[in-house]
Design an enzyme around this catalytic site. Structure first.
Site, mmCIF file in Angstrom:
data_model
loop_
_atom_site.group_PDB
_atom_site.id
_atom_site.type_symbol
_atom_site.label_atom_id
_atom_site.label_comp_id
_atom_site.label_asym_id
_atom_site.label_seq_id
_atom_site.Cartn_x
_atom_site.Cartn_y
_atom_site.Cartn_z
ATOM 1 N N LYS A 24 0.851 -1.201 0.000
ATOM 2 C CA LYS A 24 0.000 0.000 0.000
ATOM 3 C C LYS A 24 0.883 1.246 0.000
ATOM 4 O O LYS A 24 1.744 1.404 0.862
ATOM 5 C CB LYS A 24 -0.916 0.004 1.230
ATOM 6 C CG LYS A 24 -1.885 1.169 1.230
ATOM 7 C CD LYS A 24 -2.899 1.036 2.354
ATOM 8 C CE LYS A 24 -2.466 1.648 3.651
ATOM 9 N NZ LYS A 24 -2.356 3.121 3.668
ATOM 10 N N ASP A 42 -3.472 4.273 -1.795
ATOM 11 C CA ASP A 42 -4.438 4.733 -0.789
ATOM 12 C C ASP A 42 -4.355 6.257 -0.636
ATOM 13 O O ASP A 42 -3.699 6.754 0.266
ATOM 14 C CB ASP A 42 -4.101 4.023 0.538
ATOM 15 C CG ASP A 42 -5.059 4.371 1.663
ATOM 16 O OD1 ASP A 42 -6.197 4.791 1.375
ATOM 17 O OD2 ASP A 42 -4.661 4.214 2.837
ATOM 18 N N LYS A 56 -7.205 8.212 -0.588
ATOM 19 C CA LYS A 56 -8.429 8.642 0.107
ATOM 20 C C LYS A 56 -9.019 9.921 -0.473
ATOM 21 O O LYS A 56 -9.113 10.954 0.205
ATOM 22 C CB LYS A 56 -8.166 8.817 1.609
ATOM 23 C CG LYS A 56 -7.741 7.545 2.307
ATOM 24 C CD LYS A 56 -7.715 7.722 3.818
ATOM 25 C CE LYS A 56 -7.289 6.472 4.540
ATOM 26 N NZ LYS A 56 -5.869 6.119 4.369
ATOM 27 N N ASP A 96 -13.426 15.022 -2.473
ATOM 28 C CA ASP A 96 -13.493 16.327 -3.138
ATOM 29 C C ASP A 96 -14.790 16.402 -3.942
ATOM 30 O O ASP A 96 -15.632 15.497 -3.854
ATOM 31 C CB ASP A 96 -12.259 16.481 -4.052
ATOM 32 C CG ASP A 96 -11.800 17.933 -4.146
ATOM 33 O OD1 ASP A 96 -12.664 18.808 -4.363
ATOM 34 O OD2 ASP A 96 -10.590 18.188 -3.990
ATOM 35 N N THR A 147 -10.164 4.075 11.069
ATOM 36 C CA THR A 147 -10.022 3.224 12.256
ATOM 37 C C THR A 147 -9.388 3.983 13.432
ATOM 38 O O THR A 147 -9.323 3.467 14.540
ATOM 39 C CB THR A 147 -9.174 1.968 11.932
ATOM 40 O OG1 THR A 147 -8.065 2.354 11.118
ATOM 41 C CG2 THR A 147 -9.980 0.939 11.203
ATOM 42 N N ARG A 203 2.744 -0.180 10.910
ATOM 43 C CA ARG A 203 3.760 -0.115 11.971
ATOM 44 C C ARG A 203 4.107 -1.457 12.622
ATOM 45 O O ARG A 203 5.287 -1.717 12.871
ATOM 46 C CB ARG A 203 3.343 0.931 13.018
ATOM 47 C CG ARG A 203 3.501 2.340 12.489
ATOM 48 C CD ARG A 203 2.746 3.362 13.292
ATOM 49 N NE ARG A 203 1.300 3.262 13.084
ATOM 50 C CZ ARG A 203 0.421 4.120 13.572
ATOM 51 N NH1 ARG A 203 0.831 5.121 14.311
ATOM 52 N NH2 ARG A 203 -0.867 3.972 13.307
#
Ligand code: C5P
Length: 247
Positions: free
Chosen positions: A41, A69, A71, A74, A123, A218
């Site tokens: 990603k 990704d 996102k 607009d 999340t 992470r």
């Protein structure tokens, strides 16, 4: 990995988030984890730092599919143009926020080769954040809000959604097995440090609840041995799939 065709192996269901600041670091992880995960990603940090060429570079080093990704959120015309622009980059998935159903509909108008996923609710947000966001009290139960947005996403032509593992099951139950569910906010029992993610689940819980893919950043990036950690996660995925198949 191609998203269509053969049923994915457990490791193919892991998407590694290349949340890194430089091309050098991103390509290091792409090479390191190419046999341990299914897709890579590329998010805002890497895309903004390195530009669109990073997509091709990660694909070439890893031989894996790319989830871009960005996102989008607009006006419809801008989302449509941005979506058209990324259709030429050779990525499998991209993301659009679900709040603006008309902006989402511009995805349907194009139906390009890139699968659009609706971002239902980050999340990093919890129920406490919804009042501050001005969300109607009827939708302050997170599952209701996520389901509403997932329905909007499907109506608009998205192939699936991004949602937490806590809502993956309800989305699958209501929108059907073919509607793709991608779940970030993944933490194992060893990842105890507090961070910005709130609706977290383990790899096992996410897949058992119905997620098709888990997004991990992470916990893999910062692991002392990312390959071993990815293998442990793939084992959890496999266990969840086996338990699910048994019912
Ligand atoms: O490091 P961590 O595993 O928390 O990374 C999660 C990744 O998933 C980040 O790249 C983040 O942008 C992404 N993501 C998310 N929540 C969403 C959609 C994407 O955390 N709803």
């Amino acid at each position: 990995m191609r998203v269509e065709g053969k049923k994915p192996a457990p490791r193919d269901r892991i998407i590694f988030a290349l949340d890194l600041p430089t091309r050098k670091e991103a390509l290091h992880y792409a090479g390191l984890l190419k046999d341990s995960v299914g897709l890579f990603k590329i998010g805002l940090e890497l895309f903004v730092s390195c530009g669109p060429d990073i997509v091709k570079a990660v694909r070439e080093v890893s031989g894996r599919g790319i989830f871009l990704d960005l996102k989008f959120h607009d006006i419809p015309a801008t989302v449509r143009s941005a979506y058209r622009a990324i259709s030429n980059l050779g990525v499998e998935f991209t993301t659009v926020h679900c709040e603006g159903s008309r902006a989402l509909s511009s995805i349907d108008a194009l139906r390009g080769p890139v699968k659009a996923l609706g971002v239902t609710l980050l999340t990093s947000l919890s129920e406490d954040d919804l009042e501050e966001m001005g969300i109607d009290p009827a939708y302050r139960a997170l599952q209701e809000l996520v389901l509403l947005r997932a329905r909007t996403a499907r109506k608009a032509g998205c192939s699936g959604v991004v949602c937490s593992g806590r809502e993956a099951g309800v989305v699958k139950r209501h929108l059907g097995g073919d509607f793709i569910v991608v779940t970030p906010g993944i933490r194992t029992s060893e990842d105890l440090t507090e961070d910005d993610q709130k609706r977290v689940v383990t790899p096992y819980e996410a897949i058992y609840s119905g997620a098709d893919y888990i997004v991990v950043g992470r916990p893999l990036r910062d692991a002392p041995d990312p390959i071993t950690k990815a293998e442990e996660m793939a084992e959890e995925v496999q266990r969840a799939l086996a338990d699910k198949a048994r019912g």
